[in-house]
Design an enzyme around this catalytic site. Structure first.
Site, PDB file in Angstrom:
ATOM      1  N   HIS A 204      51.342  33.679  34.358  1.00 15.88           N
ATOM      2  CA  HIS A 204      50.233  32.949  34.872  1.00 15.88           C
ATOM      3  C   HIS A 204      49.473  32.327  33.807  1.00 15.88           C
ATOM      4  O   HIS A 204      48.472  31.620  34.180  1.00 15.88           O
ATOM      5  CB  HIS A 204      49.663  33.747  35.893  1.00 15.88           C
ATOM      6  CG  HIS A 204      48.598  34.822  35.200  1.00 15.88           C
ATOM      7  ND1 HIS A 204      49.240  36.047  34.546  1.00 15.88           N
ATOM      8  CD2 HIS A 204      47.363  35.014  34.691  1.00 15.88           C
ATOM      9  CE1 HIS A 204      48.228  36.633  33.949  1.00 15.88           C
ATOM     10  NE2 HIS A 204      47.171  36.128  34.082  1.00 15.88           N
TER      11      HIS A 204
HETATM   12  C1  UD1 Z   1      42.286  35.027  35.658  1.00 10.72           C
HETATM   13  C2  UD1 Z   1      41.707  35.791  34.533  1.00 10.72           C
HETATM   14  C3  UD1 Z   1      42.975  36.292  33.389  1.00 10.72           C
HETATM   15  C4  UD1 Z   1      43.746  37.090  34.510  1.00 10.72           C
HETATM   16  C5  UD1 Z   1      44.114  36.652  35.683  1.00 10.72           C
HETATM   17  C6  UD1 Z   1      44.795  37.718  36.730  1.00 10.72           C
HETATM   18  C7  UD1 Z   1      39.913  34.102  33.281  1.00 10.72           C
HETATM   19  C8  UD1 Z   1      39.525  33.176  32.444  1.00 10.72           C
HETATM   20  N1  UD1 Z   1      41.187  34.635  33.620  1.00 10.72           N
HETATM   21  O1  UD1 Z   1      43.217  33.952  35.504  1.00 10.72           O
HETATM   22  O2  UD1 Z   1      42.604  36.607  32.312  1.00 10.72           O
HETATM   23  O3  UD1 Z   1      44.972  37.443  33.826  1.00 10.72           O
HETATM   24  O4  UD1 Z   1      43.041  36.292  36.445  1.00 10.72           O
HETATM   25  O5  UD1 Z   1      45.136  36.978  37.739  1.00 10.72           O
HETATM   26  O6  UD1 Z   1      39.002  34.865  34.059  1.00 10.72           O
HETATM   27  N2  UD1 Z   1      43.684  31.219  43.021  1.00 10.72           N
HETATM   28  C9  UD1 Z   1      43.908  31.176  44.205  1.00 10.72           C
HETATM   29  N3  UD1 Z   1      43.369  32.524  44.883  1.00 10.72           N
HETATM   30  C10 UD1 Z   1      42.837  33.239  44.188  1.00 10.72           C
HETATM   31  C11 UD1 Z   1      42.495  33.348  42.714  1.00 10.72           C
HETATM   32  C12 UD1 Z   1      42.651  32.145  42.436  1.00 10.72           C
HETATM   33  O7  UD1 Z   1      44.413  30.237  45.011  1.00 10.72           O
HETATM   34  O8  UD1 Z   1      42.384  34.350  44.673  1.00 10.72           O
HETATM   35  C13 UD1 Z   1      44.120  29.890  42.042  1.00 10.72           C
HETATM   36  C14 UD1 Z   1      43.021  28.720  42.296  1.00 10.72           C
HETATM   37  O9  UD1 Z   1      43.540  27.676  42.403  1.00 10.72           O
HETATM   38  C15 UD1 Z   1      42.653  28.671  40.927  1.00 10.72           C
HETATM   39  C16 UD1 Z   1      43.708  29.383  40.111  1.00 10.72           C
HETATM   40  O10 UD1 Z   1      44.427  30.180  41.026  1.00 10.72           O
HETATM   41  O11 UD1 Z   1      42.070  27.448  40.434  1.00 10.72           O
HETATM   42  C17 UD1 Z   1      43.228  30.178  38.836  1.00 10.72           C
HETATM   43  O12 UD1 Z   1      42.395  31.177  39.149  1.00 10.72           O
HETATM   44  P1  UD1 Z   1      41.238  31.613  38.260  1.00 10.72           P
HETATM   45  O13 UD1 Z   1      40.568  32.812  38.579  1.00 10.72           O
HETATM   46  O14 UD1 Z   1      40.664  30.588  37.312  1.00 10.72           O
HETATM   47  O15 UD1 Z   1      42.070  32.183  36.806  1.00 10.72           O
HETATM   48  P2  UD1 Z   1      43.667  33.240  36.758  1.00 10.72           P
HETATM   49  O16 UD1 Z   1      44.563  32.060  36.253  1.00 10.72           O
HETATM   50  O17 UD1 Z   1      43.689  33.884  38.062  1.00 10.72           O
END
Ligand code: UD1
Length: 362
Positions: A204
């Site tokens: 991811h």
């Molecule tokens: C975040 C953390 C990363 C961790 C990861 C675990 C930061 C900078 N990154 O990355 O260190 O390893 O979490 O998963 O904080 N989304 C959903 N549903 C959710 C959450 C996210 O659909 O419940 C999608 C959204 O499109 C979002 C994307 O995932 O834009 C990324 O989510 P985000 O929380 O920004 O970062 P992660 O890649 O999950």
């Protein structure tokens, strides 16, 4: 003194659980704040249920956004929480945007911050987590560290020795508490797999999945695994979005599934023949479980998993992946040893230190 625990994203939940539990046992006043950085039921609520975490006292429901906007919105909302509840200490865990945002707010309000999993460094500033870690550490009064390299990094950066506490690993506490039940449930059966006869992948990191020129060849490189054993791939929402957008070709024998709950994933990890990952938590969990791990990154903030654990950095290089897979299948992989203090007692050590510290506060 009221302690305010902050969580936001999936890997935070297993790190805070032993601390919340220990504070509860000792009847120390606490509240739990969820920023809502992760909000899908299978990225968030299921972890609360399985880990026995209480419902958050406050849910900020921030959701997804750009880094600056997400961080800023958490800060604005969390400032109100601090003004209302007036905690004497804010505990942040790990390295996600919620960690940084909450630490900044507390520091500006002159509320002491405790950072759990302090001192880890990948020395790669292009990782958002590295920025979050460095800033959170330098805002903190109490720094709880999982491995000796974390202590060394902090000392090198000029953090005073009396702020630094090598306490072990809260993720290990949670793993040791739940591993037996997770395996008993035989989660591999849900996917028609046999213990020891499948492999597991998580992916991811923006560096791996947000650039098609990296992601596409990486998927192709997995054929050295899938040619030998089925590869189960619980797909993170970020990764799913890229797969859907680009409709990339997938190797046969790669089984895409939704993100898994904690216990199912832990049970699957425990009995996997090998694991490929770009996650930090999975590098630690495979070392605890003595399962071979190929980390699809050039750096790690967890060198102890390379030195005494089962982890090896392979980047996204197809030849390195292939060589490593062959070694593992031939039984020529290093056996892991649990690092010192990864013994299930980190939460208790942290709360011992918190109790002594709070007794000395005005
Ligand atoms: C975040 C953390 C990363 C961790 C990861 C675990 C930061 C900078 N990154 O990355 O260190 O390893 O979490 O998963 O904080 N989304 C959903 N549903 C959710 C959450 C996210 O659909 O419940 C999608 C959204 O499109 C979002 C994307 O995932 O834009 C990324 O989510 P985000 O929380 O920004 O970062 P992660 O890649 O999950």
């Amino acid at each position: 003194m009221l302690i305010c625990n902050v969580v936001g994203a999936r890997p935070n939940f297993m790190k805070i659980a032993p601390i919340v539990d220990e504070l509860q046992k000792r009847r120390m006043p606490q509240i739990l704040v969820h920023t809502g950085q992760h909000y899908d039921a299978n990225m968030s609520r299921v972890f609360f249920d399985e880990l026995g975490l209480p419902r958050p006292d406050v849910d900020l429901e921030i959701g997804s956004d750009t880094h600056a906007r997400q961080t800023a919105r958490i800060m604005m909302a969390f400032e109100d929480v601090c003004r209302e509840h007036r905690p004497g200490l804010v505990i942040v865990v790990g390295d996600v945007n919620s960690t940084l945002a909450a630490a900044l707010v507390a520091a500006k309000l002159h509320i002491p911050v405790a950072h759990v999993e302090a001192g880890l460094r990948s020395f790669d500033q292009s990782m958002p987590e590295e920025v979050n870690r460095v800033v959170a550490d330098h805002l903190s009064t109490l720094l709880f560290v999982t491995e000796q390299t974390g202590v060394d990094n902090l000392r090198r950066e000029g953090v005073a020795a009396e702020k630094i506490h090598l306490v072990g690993n809260c993720m290990a506490d949670t793993l040791l508490k739940h591993a037996a039940v997770a395996v008993e449930r035989a989660p591999w059966m849900d996917f028609g797999l046999m213990p020891g006869a499948y492999t597991l992948l998580t992916l991811h990191r923006p560096a791996n999945v947000d650039d098609r020129d990296v992601f596409e060849p990486l998927l192709a490189a997995l054929s050295s695994v899938t040619a030998r054993l089925p590869l189960l791939f619980p797909v993170h929402p970020r990764t799913r979005a890229r797969l859907d957008e680009w409709r990339l070709p997938l190797p046969a024998n790669l089984m895409l599934v939704e993100p898994l709950p904690y216990l199912a994933f832990l049970g699957l990890l425990a009995k996997a023949r090998l694991v490929l990952t770009d996650s930090g938590g999975v590098q630690q969990e495979t070392t605890m479980l003595n399962v071979p791990c190929l980390t699809l990154r050039e750096t790690t903030e967890l060198p102890v998993t390379l030195e005494s654990g089962t982890n090896r950095l392979v980047g996204t290089d197809a030849a390195k992946i292939e060589d490593s897979v062959r070694m593992i299948m031939d039984g020529a992989w290093q056996t892991g040893q649990r690092p010192p203090l990864w013994d299930g007692q980190a939460g208790a050590r942290i709360v011992d230190i918190l109790a002594a510290w709070s007794a000395g506060q005005p």
